[in-house]
Design a protein around this motif. Structure first.
Motif, PDB file in Angstrom:
ATOM      1  N   ASP A  12       0.832  -1.205   0.000  1.00  0.00           N
ATOM      2  CA  ASP A  12       0.000   0.000   0.000  1.00  0.00           C
ATOM      3  C   ASP A  12       0.866   1.256   0.000  1.00  0.00           C
ATOM      4  O   ASP A  12       0.598   2.219  -0.740  1.00  0.00           O
ATOM      5  CB  ASP A  12      -0.919   0.017   1.224  1.00  0.00           C
ATOM      6  N   ASP A  13       1.912   1.251   0.822  1.00  0.00           N
ATOM      7  CA  ASP A  13       2.806   2.414   0.893  1.00  0.00           C
ATOM      8  C   ASP A  13       3.502   2.652  -0.447  1.00  0.00           C
ATOM      9  O   ASP A  13       3.611   3.801  -0.913  1.00  0.00           O
ATOM     10  CB  ASP A  13       3.860   2.202   1.984  1.00  0.00           C
ATOM     11  N   ILE A  55       2.462   1.842  -3.389  1.00  0.00           N
ATOM     12  CA  ILE A  55       1.479   2.325  -4.367  1.00  0.00           C
ATOM     13  C   ILE A  55       1.226   3.816  -4.170  1.00  0.00           C
ATOM     14  O   ILE A  55       1.258   4.608  -5.130  1.00  0.00           O
ATOM     15  CB  ILE A  55       0.170   1.524  -4.231  1.00  0.00           C
ATOM     16  N   ILE A  56       0.983   4.211  -2.925  1.00  0.00           N
ATOM     17  CA  ILE A  56       0.708   5.623  -2.622  1.00  0.00           C
ATOM     18  C   ILE A  56       1.895   6.509  -2.998  1.00  0.00           C
ATOM     19  O   ILE A  56       1.724   7.657  -3.428  1.00  0.00           O
ATOM     20  CB  ILE A  56       0.359   5.774  -1.121  1.00  0.00           C
ATOM     21  N   GLN A  57       3.103   5.952  -2.882  1.00  0.00           N
ATOM     22  CA  GLN A  57       4.319   6.705  -3.229  1.00  0.00           C
ATOM     23  C   GLN A  57       4.578   6.751  -4.739  1.00  0.00           C
ATOM     24  O   GLN A  57       5.554   7.373  -5.180  1.00  0.00           O
ATOM     25  CB  GLN A  57       5.522   6.083  -2.529  1.00  0.00           C
ATOM     26  N   GLY A  58       3.715   6.108  -5.523  1.00  0.00           N
ATOM     27  CA  GLY A  58       3.862   6.138  -6.972  1.00  0.00           C
ATOM     28  C   GLY A  58       4.979   5.265  -7.498  1.00  0.00           C
ATOM     29  O   GLY A  58       5.565   5.546  -8.555  1.00  0.00           O
ATOM     30  N   ARG A  59       5.287   4.170  -6.783  1.00  0.00           N
ATOM     31  CA  ARG A  59       6.393   3.296  -7.188  1.00  0.00           C
ATOM     32  C   ARG A  59       5.911   2.016  -7.853  1.00  0.00           C
ATOM     33  O   ARG A  59       6.661   1.068  -8.046  1.00  0.00           O
ATOM     34  CB  ARG A  59       7.257   2.988  -5.965  1.00  0.00           C
ATOM     35  N   LYS A  75       3.594   0.311 -11.141  1.00  0.00           N
ATOM     36  CA  LYS A  75       2.988   0.523 -12.457  1.00  0.00           C
ATOM     37  C   LYS A  75       2.211  -0.718 -12.882  1.00  0.00           C
ATOM     38  O   LYS A  75       2.613  -1.847 -12.587  1.00  0.00           O
ATOM     39  CB  LYS A  75       4.055   0.807 -13.507  1.00  0.00           C
ATOM     40  N   THR A  89       1.723   4.438 -14.003  1.00  0.00           N
ATOM     41  CA  THR A  89       1.842   4.567 -12.553  1.00  0.00           C
ATOM     42  C   THR A  89       0.456   4.661 -11.927  1.00  0.00           C
ATOM     43  O   THR A  89      -0.401   5.405 -12.408  1.00  0.00           O
ATOM     44  CB  THR A  89       2.663   5.810 -12.177  1.00  0.00           C
ATOM     45  N   TYR A 105      -1.896   4.874  -8.115  1.00  0.00           N
ATOM     46  CA  TYR A 105      -1.793   5.401  -6.758  1.00  0.00           C
ATOM     47  C   TYR A 105      -2.872   4.865  -5.826  1.00  0.00           C
ATOM     48  O   TYR A 105      -2.914   5.252  -4.660  1.00  0.00           O
ATOM     49  CB  TYR A 105      -1.874   6.938  -6.776  1.00  0.00           C
ATOM     50  N   GLU A 106      -3.738   3.987  -6.320  1.00  0.00           N
ATOM     51  CA  GLU A 106      -4.849   3.469  -5.528  1.00  0.00           C
ATOM     52  C   GLU A 106      -4.648   1.993  -5.202  1.00  0.00           C
ATOM     53  O   GLU A 106      -4.626   1.157  -6.117  1.00  0.00           O
ATOM     54  CB  GLU A 106      -6.169   3.654  -6.290  1.00  0.00           C
TER      55      GLU A 106
END
Length: 231
Positions: free
Chosen positions: A19-20, A22-26, A28, A33, A35-36
């Motif tokens: 989750d972290d 994903i939220i950090q945009g790492r 794809k 990319t 974010y959810e």
């Protein structure tokens, strides 16, 4: 399947840490990319985390009787006896929790990072049961101190434990923490030395009739415990 679960099932990291990421945009999906954490992954999607393409590997769960003299690692630069000397598995694996070189008994071997993280996380307060022989019987007052919690140094204090005398200077010990060499240090604080230490249970997984160096894949009933831990 949700993207965070896909990442966890790939063995890259736990669902919580996914989750972290994903939220950090790492993360794809198909080059885009996201974010959810709730986004769904379908067959054919390409998932990348920090540039690494992930695939889901089949999870496995093994209980192993580790003998004294083996370290709880599958990579040792000093050429000590390690898990590779006990397991004939042509897959990535690791131990879910520690058991020091001088101790024996139950280890859980898996490639499931989320299950491992939950198994050792303090919030679950998972019981771990040991049979421990020491060099003398404790006094009743010392047994109560052991059960209420002890300062074992390095800023570490144990929480409540269960202690049952079995005879012949031997105790059943149940704890739910995992400080390094915790039980040995607890008895040492009370002036006793551990002679033998064997783990016989982690949560609902029992050593059972396994002999030294033997291992078995989890049974159907034991796999229910896995489901409980990652639900």
């Amino acid at each position: 399947m949700r993207i965070n679960k896909f990442i966890a099932n790939s063995g890259f990291t736990s669902r919580r840490k996914a989750d972290d990421l994903i939220i950090q945009g790492r993360v794809k999906i198909n080059g885009q990319t996201i974010y959810e954490p709730g986004i769904q992954v379908v067959d054919g999607d390409k998932v990348e985390v920090e540039g690494k393409l992930l695939t889901i590997e089949k999870k496995f769960y093994i209980k192993l009787y580790k003998p004294v003299g083996f370290i709880t690692s599958n990579f040792d630069p000093y050429n000590e006896l390690d898990l590779n000397d006990l397991l004939d598995i042509d897959k990535r694996f690791f131990a879910a929790g520690r058991l020091d070189k001088d101790s024996e008994g139950l280890l859980i071997i898996t490639n499931d990072g989320e299950f491992t993280n939950n198994l050792i996380h303090p919030k679950f307060k998972l019981d771990k049961e040991y049979i421990v022989k020491i060099d003398r019987k404790l006094r009743a007052s010392q047994e109560k101190k052991f059960e209420k919690g002890l300062d074992i140094g390095n800023g570490e204090k144990t929480s409540d434990a269960k202690l049952e005398y079995l005879g012949n200077n031997t105790y059943s010990v149940i704890i739910h923490q995992g400080f390094n060499r915790q039980i040995r240090r607890m008895f040492k604080v009370l002036g006793a030395r551990v002679i033998e230490l064997k783990r016989i249970r982690i949560g609902k997984i029992f050593l059972g009739d396994l002999k030294e160096k033997e291992y078995k894949y989890f049974s159907k009933d034991e796999l229910k415990f896995v489901d409980e831990m990652i639900r």
